[in-house]
Write a protein that holds these residues in place. Structure first.
Motif, PDB file in Angstrom:
ATOM      1  N   THR A 246       1.797   5.918 -13.077  1.00  0.00           N
ATOM      2  CA  THR A 246       1.925   4.476 -12.955  1.00  0.00           C
ATOM      3  C   THR A 246       3.076   4.054 -13.876  1.00  0.00           C
ATOM      4  O   THR A 246       3.755   4.896 -14.459  1.00  0.00           O
TER       5      THR A 246
ATOM      6  N   TYR B  67      -3.213   4.607  -3.314  1.00  0.00           N
ATOM      7  CA  TYR B  67      -2.859   3.249  -3.748  1.00  0.00           C
ATOM      8  C   TYR B  67      -4.088   2.356  -3.920  1.00  0.00           C
ATOM      9  O   TYR B  67      -4.256   1.367  -3.223  1.00  0.00           O
TER      10      TYR B  67
ATOM     11  N   TRP C 276       1.806  -2.325   3.144  1.00  0.00           N
ATOM     12  CA  TRP C 276       1.206  -2.563   1.840  1.00  0.00           C
ATOM     13  C   TRP C 276       0.756  -4.020   1.761  1.00  0.00           C
ATOM     14  O   TRP C 276       1.564  -4.942   1.929  1.00  0.00           O
TER      15      TRP C 276
ATOM     16  N   ARG D 251      -2.627   7.799 -11.588  1.00  0.00           N
ATOM     17  CA  ARG D 251      -3.528   7.628 -10.448  1.00  0.00           C
ATOM     18  C   ARG D 251      -4.014   9.001  -9.981  1.00  0.00           C
ATOM     19  O   ARG D 251      -3.243   9.964  -9.965  1.00  0.00           O
TER      20      ARG D 251
END
Length: 325
Positions: free
Chosen positions: A201, A284, A311, A208
């Motif tokens: 990140t 994500y 997204w 992550r």
């Protein structure tokens, strides 16, 4: 990497290139060569004007491939020669080649990755050790540019920076390996891991994590050595052929399956008899929401009413975009 970092890389290369006698006669030509070379592989961003599926399927694809890594510097050299006339085309081409190569090279260290080895293979190379925007790298480059602008010799400034960045990348690889080992150890007693994803990140100590096992999907984050899984879901195979034969040729679904390296799916029956097929990218997860998805809505007659890929950072916004399409 992000656009700002690529620009910083271009300016840094410009500083070094000013010490080449063949490039020192025209600072404008030198700066244009290195900055354009550092940005031009991302010219495929214009595909976003068409639709998300086209953009996602092609961004960092052919424009980052072997043929285009060779083609871009030639085009830049021709452009510089036409605009600035009295320049050493050979040196312009060599510096442009370096800028383009470095752009493609650093992009493979992100989670998004590139198809840098096309046409040998269309596989996405995603080493996932550097965030798309890394504040440490950006800050180091900007510091170097400032030191150069106030009068320090570019070799004195940027050669040490190259060494520092090399060490930084090694540290990131070691951190990733350590976190992956720690994450696997935390679930290995219960399940057999099938696929593991560990990516950075913007925060140096926060990564992550997504792990698929025979039975479950685990998604979470690491904070230093502390692993926290915030989502654990029973793993299912892809939708049955009854579903997939109707959605497999949809461009949004095809793009997702080609791009995403670790995902799960959901099939939800709607009140009107329709069925929503949702593919969820496990890379994500933020604030309880998976931001990258592909959705196809099947009517009772098994026709795709609408579909979407992209997204979106809340379910409400996702539904608005879905029905807008």
């Amino acid at each position: 990497m992000d656009t700002a970092t690529h620009i910083a890389m271009g300016v840094s290369l410009t500083a070094i290139a000013t010490q080449d006698p063949s490039m020192s006669e025209s600072f404008a030509a030198t700066a244009t060569t290195l900055i354009v070379g550092s940005l031009i592989p991302d010219s495929d961003t214009v595909m976003k004007l068409k639709d998300n599926a086209t953009y996602i399927a092609n961004h960092r694809g052919i424009t980052h491939s072997i043929p285009f890594t060779i083609l871009w510097p030639i085009l830049i050299a021709l452009f510089i020669f036409v605009i600035f006339k009295h320049v050493d085309v050979t040196h312009i081409w060599l510096w442009a080649q370096l800028a383009v190569f470095l752009h493609v090279f650093v992009d493979i260290f992100n989670s998004y990755g590139t198809q840098a080895l096309r046409p040998i293979t269309n596989k996405w190379i995603q080493l996932s050790v550097i965030n798309t925007f890394d504040p440490i790298i950006f800050t180091i480059l900007c510091l170097g540019i400032v030191l150069w602008l106030i009068g320090l010799h570019p070799f004195v400034v940027f050669f040490p920076i190259i060494g520092i960045l090399f060490i930084y990348y090694i540290i990131r690889f070691r951190m990733q390996a350590m976190i992956k080992k720690q994450a696997l150890r935390s679930i290995q007693q219960e399940h057999n891991p099938v696929k593991v994803f560990v990516a950075p990140t913007m925060k140096f100590m926060e990564w992550r994590i997504a792990i698929q096992t025979d039975d479950y999907d685990y998604v979470g984050r690491s904070y230093g050595r502390n692993i926290v899984f915030s989502d654990k879901t029973k793993r299912e195979t892809l939708p049955s052929s009854d579903f997939m034969q109707y959605v497999k040729d949809d461009k949004n679904i095809k793009t997702f399956l080609n791009f995403s390296s670790i995902y799960r799916w959901q099939a939800t029956e709607k009140a009107n008899g329709a069925t929503e097929i949702r593919l969820i990218d496990l890379r994500y997860l933020k604030n309880g929401h998976y931001s990258f998805v592909a959705i196809a809505n099947l009517t009772q007659d098994k026709e795709i009413d609408h579909s979407y890929i992209g997204w979106v950072f809340s379910e409400e916004k996702l539904q608005k975009k879905l029905y807008a399409n």
